[in-house]
Design a protein around this motif. Sequence first.
Motif, PDB file in Angstrom:
ATOM      1  N   ALA A  72     100.025  30.357  47.118  1.00 13.64           N
ATOM      2  CA  ALA A  72      99.279  30.674  48.253  1.00 13.64           C
ATOM      3  C   ALA A  72      97.720  29.309  47.350  1.00 13.64           C
ATOM      4  CB  ALA A  72      98.136  31.983  47.821  1.00 13.64           C
ATOM      5  N   MET A  73      97.907  29.023  46.278  1.00 18.09           N
ATOM      6  CA  MET A  73      96.774  28.050  45.526  1.00 18.09           C
ATOM      7  C   MET A  73      97.097  27.190  46.471  1.00 18.09           C
ATOM      8  SD  MET A  73      96.969  29.001  41.755  1.00 18.09           S
ATOM      9  CE  MET A  73      95.819  30.694  40.854  1.00 18.09           C
ATOM     10  N   ARG A  74      99.256  26.319  45.996  1.00 17.73           N
ATOM     11  CA  ARG A  74      98.529  25.112  46.227  1.00 17.73           C
ATOM     12  C   ARG A  74      98.759  25.493  48.302  1.00 17.73           C
ATOM     13  NH1 ARG A  74     103.730  26.422  43.166  1.00 17.73           N
ATOM     14  NH2 ARG A  74     104.870  27.267  44.983  1.00 17.73           N
ATOM     15  N   ARG A  75      98.442  25.901  48.325  1.00 19.89           N
ATOM     16  CA  ARG A  75      98.126  26.024  50.491  1.00 19.89           C
ATOM     17  C   ARG A  75      97.106  25.778  50.167  1.00 19.89           C
ATOM     18  NH1 ARG A  75     101.673  30.493  50.231  1.00 19.89           N
ATOM     19  NH2 ARG A  75     100.623  31.821  50.967  1.00 19.89           N
ATOM     20  N   MET A  76      95.917  26.579  49.578  1.00 17.06           N
ATOM     21  CA  MET A  76      94.260  26.734  50.052  1.00 17.06           C
ATOM     22  C   MET A  76      94.181  25.083  49.413  1.00 17.06           C
ATOM     23  SD  MET A  76      93.616  29.143  51.248  1.00 17.06           S
ATOM     24  CE  MET A  76      95.386  29.174  51.845  1.00 17.06           C
ATOM     25  N   VAL A  77      95.249  24.443  48.510  1.00 19.56           N
ATOM     26  CA  VAL A  77      94.367  23.240  48.030  1.00 19.56           C
ATOM     27  C   VAL A  77      94.936  21.627  49.285  1.00 19.56           C
ATOM     28  CG1 VAL A  77      95.342  21.450  46.595  1.00 19.56           C
ATOM     29  CG2 VAL A  77      94.850  23.484  45.918  1.00 19.56           C
ATOM     30  N   ASP A  78      95.555  22.277  49.623  1.00 22.19           N
ATOM     31  CA  ASP A  78      96.703  21.045  50.980  1.00 22.19           C
ATOM     32  C   ASP A  78      95.815  21.323  52.259  1.00 22.19           C
ATOM     33  OD1 ASP A  78      98.202  20.348  49.239  1.00 22.19           O
ATOM     34  OD2 ASP A  78      99.828  22.357  49.794  1.00 22.19           O
ATOM     35  N   LEU A  79      95.005  22.289  52.261  1.00 24.01           N
ATOM     36  CA  LEU A  79      93.785  23.027  53.527  1.00 24.01           C
ATOM     37  C   LEU A  79      92.920  22.207  53.103  1.00 24.01           C
ATOM     38  CD1 LEU A  79      94.255  26.814  54.725  1.00 24.01           C
ATOM     39  CD2 LEU A  79      95.449  24.674  55.320  1.00 24.01           C
ATOM     40  N   GLY A  80      92.505  21.340  51.947  1.00 23.92           N
ATOM     41  CA  GLY A  80      91.512  20.922  51.538  1.00 23.92           C
ATOM     42  C   GLY A  80      89.766  21.849  51.113  1.00 23.92           C
ATOM     43  N   VAL A  81      89.702  22.801  50.693  1.00 22.86           N
ATOM     44  CA  VAL A  81      88.811  23.803  50.820  1.00 22.86           C
ATOM     45  C   VAL A  81      88.181  23.495  49.485  1.00 22.86           C
ATOM     46  CG1 VAL A  81      90.068  26.027  51.441  1.00 22.86           C
ATOM     47  CG2 VAL A  81      89.708  25.211  48.467  1.00 22.86           C
ATOM     48  N   ASP A  82      86.927  23.287  49.489  1.00 23.86           N
ATOM     49  CA  ASP A  82      85.897  23.747  48.240  1.00 23.86           C
ATOM     50  C   ASP A  82      85.945  24.170  47.230  1.00 23.86           C
ATOM     51  OD1 ASP A  82      84.412  21.153  50.095  1.00 23.86           O
ATOM     52  OD2 ASP A  82      84.572  22.585  50.977  1.00 23.86           O
ATOM     53  N   GLY A  83      86.114  25.574  46.718  1.00 21.43           N
ATOM     54  CA  GLY A  83      86.805  26.409  46.076  1.00 21.43           C
ATOM     55  C   GLY A  83      87.863  27.131  45.686  1.00 21.43           C
ATOM     56  N   ILE A  84      88.566  27.690  45.410  1.00 22.91           N
ATOM     57  CA  ILE A  84      89.724  28.529  44.769  1.00 22.91           C
ATOM     58  C   ILE A  84      88.776  29.632  43.714  1.00 22.91           C
ATOM     59  CG2 ILE A  84      91.510  29.472  44.798  1.00 22.91           C
ATOM     60  CD1 ILE A  84      92.443  27.242  45.545  1.00 22.91           C
ATOM     61  N   ILE A  85      88.309  31.081  44.654  1.00 19.32           N
ATOM     62  CA  ILE A  85      88.503  31.899  43.401  1.00 19.32           C
ATOM     63  C   ILE A  85      89.128  33.039  43.336  1.00 19.32           C
ATOM     64  CG2 ILE A  85      86.611  34.201  43.735  1.00 19.32           C
ATOM     65  CD1 ILE A  85      85.135  33.354  45.542  1.00 19.32           C
ATOM     66  N   THR A  86      89.904  33.277  41.769  1.00 17.24           N
ATOM     67  CA  THR A  86      90.664  33.353  41.909  1.00 17.24           C
ATOM     68  C   THR A  86      90.838  34.397  39.915  1.00 17.24           C
ATOM     69  OG1 THR A  86      93.276  32.688  40.589  1.00 17.24           O
ATOM     70  CG2 THR A  86      91.414  31.181  39.506  1.00 17.24           C
ATOM     71  N   ASP A  87      91.548  34.968  40.128  1.00 18.93           N
ATOM     72  CA  ASP A  87      91.665  36.351  38.835  1.00 18.93           C
ATOM     73  C   ASP A  87      92.643  35.472  37.881  1.00 18.93           C
ATOM     74  OD1 ASP A  87      91.248  38.190  40.240  1.00 18.93           O
ATOM     75  OD2 ASP A  87      93.179  38.562  40.293  1.00 18.93           O
ATOM     76  N   TYR A  88      92.964  34.200  37.669  1.00 13.58           N
ATOM     77  CA  TYR A  88      93.954  33.632  37.283  1.00 13.58           C
ATOM     78  C   TYR A  88      93.267  31.690  37.076  1.00 13.58           C
ATOM     79  CZ  TYR A  88      96.821  37.233  36.836  1.00 13.58           C
ATOM     80  OH  TYR A  88      97.122  38.816  36.884  1.00 13.58           O
ATOM     81  N   PRO A  89      91.377  31.873  36.004  1.00 11.30           N
ATOM     82  CA  PRO A  89      92.000  30.531  36.631  1.00 11.30           C
ATOM     83  C   PRO A  89      92.548  29.146  36.227  1.00 11.30           C
ATOM     84  CG  PRO A  89      89.730  31.703  35.211  1.00 11.30           C
ATOM     85  CD  PRO A  89      90.766  32.753  35.401  1.00 11.30           C
ATOM     86  N   GLN A  90      92.781  29.398  34.854  1.00  9.95           N
ATOM     87  CA  GLN A  90      93.971  28.309  34.207  1.00  9.95           C
ATOM     88  C   GLN A  90      94.813  28.648  34.980  1.00  9.95           C
ATOM     89  OE1 GLN A  90      94.009  32.296  33.915  1.00  9.95           O
ATOM     90  NE2 GLN A  90      96.145  32.723  33.269  1.00  9.95           N
ATOM     91  N   SER A  91      95.162  28.961  35.816  1.00 13.04           N
ATOM     92  CA  SER A  91      96.501  29.080  36.714  1.00 13.04           C
ATOM     93  C   SER A  91      96.437  26.752  37.832  1.00 13.04           C
ATOM     94  CB  SER A  91      96.757  29.406  37.261  1.00 13.04           C
ATOM     95  OG  SER A  91      97.624  30.576  37.626  1.00 13.04           O
ATOM     96  N   LEU A  92      95.099  26.762  37.265  1.00 11.74           N
ATOM     97  CA  LEU A  92      94.446  25.361  38.150  1.00 11.74           C
ATOM     98  C   LEU A  92      94.004  24.714  37.317  1.00 11.74           C
ATOM     99  CD1 LEU A  92      93.024  27.267  41.275  1.00 11.74           C
ATOM    100  CD2 LEU A  92      94.871  26.079  41.559  1.00 11.74           C
ATOM    101  N   THR A  93      93.717  25.323  36.204  1.00 14.48           N
ATOM    102  CA  THR A  93      93.052  24.657  35.601  1.00 14.48           C
ATOM    103  C   THR A  93      94.040  23.796  34.078  1.00 14.48           C
ATOM    104  OG1 THR A  93      92.285  25.737  33.565  1.00 14.48           O
ATOM    105  CG2 THR A  93      90.466  25.486  35.852  1.00 14.48           C
ATOM    106  N   GLN A  94      94.942  24.315  33.687  1.00 16.05           N
ATOM    107  CA  GLN A  94      95.746  23.408  32.858  1.00 16.05           C
ATOM    108  C   GLN A  94      96.687  22.583  33.514  1.00 16.05           C
ATOM    109  OE1 GLN A  94      97.635  27.090  30.856  1.00 16.05           O
ATOM    110  NE2 GLN A  94      95.485  27.761  29.916  1.00 16.05           N
ATOM    111  N   PRO A  95      97.110  21.599  33.137  1.00 18.33           N
ATOM    112  CA  PRO A  95      98.146  20.711  33.649  1.00 18.33           C
ATOM    113  C   PRO A  95      99.109  21.029  33.157  1.00 18.33           C
ATOM    114  CG  PRO A  95      97.017  19.689  31.332  1.00 18.33           C
ATOM    115  CD  PRO A  95      96.810  20.554  31.653  1.00 18.33           C
TER     116      PRO A  95
END
Length: 294
Positions: free
Chosen positions: A271-294
């Motif tokens: 779901a994170m990947r789908r939202m990134v592909d849609l071009g949203v400006d921000g993703i609110i998540t319980d697991y920020p490390q999933s998006l911030t860590q390489p």
Amino acid sequence: MGRVSARSVRACVVGLAAAAGCAALLGTPAAAQPATGGTGTHERGGPDVIAHRGSSGMAPENTEAAIELAIEQNADYVEIDVQRTSDGRLVNFHDCTLERTTDVEEVFPGRDSYRVSDFTWDELSQLDAGSWFHDSYAGEPIVPLHRVFALTSGRTNVLAEISPCEQYEGLAADLAEALLDHPGEAAARTRDDLAVQSFEIDDLREFHALLPDVPVGFLDAEVPTGAELADLAGWADQVNPQYTVTDQALVDRLHDLGYEVNVWTVDEPGAMRRMVDLGVDGIITDYPQSLTQP
């Protein structure tokens, strides 16, 4: 976030197919500028990473531990929930009542009500808000609003949700006045490091009238109606829908109207990947490390 509001009538279906027919009704919003700044702002590209109640998948929600972990994980924002005690203190707590995430029933047995708003700050400060999550967090306290800003100032940004709990009146004004009255304690009060969101358009309007330089966003569990967007036109900066109702047509429509789009609450990697592909400006998540860590 968490309240789902039902709608019986939609004035307009928002999407590319409805764009022409709704244009006159919807108008255009105030020029929306990104609410970014401070050391939490990322340089990795992509949407802002917004830690839902702090890093709440890894630490007890809305506690200092969850906020600190979100900062360590390089979240661009920490999302918090603003409520008010019976003696007028603003605190960071999500649920309308205290039972799920504190030991309130043990500390204050037999109370008629366990709503946050029925307790004084002194009473709330006696509660353990961490043991429910894990024994290693035993003794984590409920955090007052000024402490949230002290923790985050110069380190990351804040997205503050005005609680939708029905017992509150004037909570939006209380938040604005607290920021105006205590700029030293609540340093995050400008477009550069703070944004405010709510499910209630009236609350957003009330807050915006007092602090017009702080971006405001409308939370919605459904596709926003044309009537709602018409109400927001000219002054709101964000429309923040639940990710499950968000598709390319909605993102494009909101962007065309000048709104930023922050989706919630996105925890599954696909779901994170789908939202990134849609071009949203921000993703609110319980697991920020999933998006911030390489």
